[in-house]
Structures are given as C-alpha cells and as structure tokens.
Design a protein around this motif. Sequence first.
Motif, short mmCIF file in Angstrom:
data_model
loop_
_atom_site.label_atom_id
_atom_site.label_comp_id
_atom_site.label_asym_id
_atom_site.label_seq_id
_atom_site.Cartn_x
_atom_site.Cartn_y
_atom_site.Cartn_z
N PRO A 17 0.79 -1.23 0.00
CA PRO A 17 0.00 0.00 0.00
C PRO A 17 0.83 1.28 0.00
N GLY A 18 2.07 1.22 0.41
CA GLY A 18 2.90 2.42 0.44
C GLY A 18 3.69 2.64 -0.84
N LEU A 19 3.44 1.83 -1.87
CA LEU A 19 4.16 1.94 -3.12
C LEU A 19 3.94 3.33 -3.73
N ASN A 20 5.00 3.94 -4.19
CA ASN A 20 4.98 5.28 -4.79
C ASN A 20 4.62 6.36 -3.78
N MET A 21 4.77 6.08 -2.51
CA MET A 21 4.54 7.08 -1.46
C MET A 21 5.80 7.12 -0.60
N ARG A 22 6.92 7.35 -1.26
CA ARG A 22 8.20 7.35 -0.55
C ARG A 22 8.18 8.32 0.60
N GLY A 23 8.67 7.89 1.70
CA GLY A 23 8.74 8.73 2.88
C GLY A 23 7.66 8.40 3.88
N SER A 24 6.51 7.90 3.42
CA SER A 24 5.43 7.58 4.35
C SER A 24 5.81 6.43 5.26
N GLU A 25 6.69 5.55 4.80
CA GLU A 25 7.12 4.44 5.65
C GLU A 25 8.03 4.90 6.78
N LEU A 26 8.51 6.14 6.71
CA LEU A 26 9.42 6.65 7.73
C LEU A 26 8.68 7.35 8.88
N LEU A 27 7.37 7.58 8.72
CA LEU A 27 6.61 8.28 9.76
C LEU A 27 6.67 7.51 11.08
N GLY A 28 7.00 8.23 12.14
CA GLY A 28 7.07 7.64 13.48
C GLY A 28 8.41 7.02 13.82
N LYS A 29 9.30 6.88 12.85
CA LYS A 29 10.60 6.27 13.11
C LYS A 29 11.61 7.33 13.55
N GLU A 30 12.62 6.85 14.27
CA GLU A 30 13.66 7.75 14.79
C GLU A 30 14.95 7.57 14.01
N PHE A 31 15.65 8.70 13.81
CA PHE A 31 16.91 8.72 13.08
C PHE A 31 17.85 9.70 13.73
N GLU A 32 19.15 9.58 13.37
CA GLU A 32 20.16 10.54 13.81
C GLU A 32 20.32 11.58 12.72
N LEU A 33 20.47 12.83 13.14
CA LEU A 33 20.69 13.89 12.15
C LEU A 33 22.06 13.69 11.51
N PHE A 34 22.10 13.65 10.21
CA PHE A 34 23.34 13.53 9.47
C PHE A 34 23.99 14.89 9.35
N GLU A 35 23.17 15.90 9.07
CA GLU A 35 23.61 17.29 9.05
C GLU A 35 22.72 18.05 10.02
N PRO A 36 23.27 19.02 10.74
CA PRO A 36 22.46 19.73 11.73
C PRO A 36 21.30 20.49 11.09
N ILE A 37 20.25 20.66 11.87
CA ILE A 37 19.14 21.49 11.41
C ILE A 37 19.47 22.92 11.80
N SER A 38 19.69 23.76 10.79
CA SER A 38 19.92 25.17 11.04
C SER A 38 19.01 25.96 10.11
N SER A 39 18.42 27.00 10.64
CA SER A 39 17.42 27.79 9.92
C SER A 39 16.26 26.91 9.47
N GLY A 40 15.98 25.87 10.24
CA GLY A 40 14.83 25.02 9.97
C GLY A 40 15.07 23.89 9.00
N ARG A 41 16.29 23.73 8.45
CA ARG A 41 16.57 22.67 7.47
C ARG A 41 17.80 21.87 7.87
#
Length: 150
Positions: free
Chosen positions: A86-110
């Motif tokens: 059901p998530g086919l062609n909806m990339r990113g939706s499978e990541l909702l609720g999951k935790e990750f480490e920031l690869f690059e810092p969030i600065s100015s909101g990005r």
Amino acid sequence: MLSFLHQLTFWDWLALGTVLLIFEVFGAGGYLLWVGIAAAGVGLITFLLPQTPWALQFILFAVLSILSAVLWWKRQRTAAKPSDQPGLNMRGSELLGKEFELFEPISSGRGKIKAGGSMWLVSGPDMPSGSKVRVIGQDGVILRVEAAQA
C-alpha cells in the motif's frame, strides 16, 4: 433507409465492429470495446443465420452490448484486490514515526538525515548533528521532524 436495413449482412456488422474498435484504440477508455465486440458477435450470428430480421439483429446488438459491458464491470469489481504494497509510490510515508540521527544539523529550519541508504531533507527546530529525531510528517520530499524522547 428501410431497404438498407432489410439487406443488412454480416459484413455491415463486422464493419461497424471494426470502426468501433478503431475508435477504441484512439482513446475511448474502454467504452467502445464491448460495443465493438457486440457488433462483431451480431456479425457472426448473421453469418450463421443470414435470414435473421434486422429488428432482431438490433435487439441482439443492444443485449450483447449491455451484457458484455455489465459482465466485464462485475468481473473487474470482483478481481480488484487491495495492494500488497500500500505504500508503493509514497516514498517517505514508511518513515513516519521512526527515529533517526541527524546527518547534518538542522539550522534555519533545514537539515538532513540518512534513512535506508538515502539522504532526506528535514525541517524542524534547530538541532546539532547526531541528535535523535522522530519523523512526524511529510511535505513533499521534505520530512518534518521533532526531537526524539530519550
């Protein structure tokens, strides 16, 4: 006109079926397919029974058109099954609720995270690189994140 109707042959029905199928090829969306097949079916019937009256030919054409369309519609409805992905062609939706480490810092909101071998742009409150974040939403290709609870 009436004399033409009295002289209908299987060639007339096959020609009508061919024309309808050609129109279908040019993009009728499936509507003319079943009517064209019904016309070919009446052509076959009039080939086998050449003395079939023209009124009966038109009745057969109408019945076959409706019957073939309704049967196909029912088959399509029963053959439809939910996707096993059901998530086919909806990339990113499978990541909702999951935790990750920031690869690059969030600065100015990005910022960026690495998820599943891909880099994802993230938006959220400013945080240093290596911080744990949870994905809480998605805006197109940008994931919205918040600080993960420790």
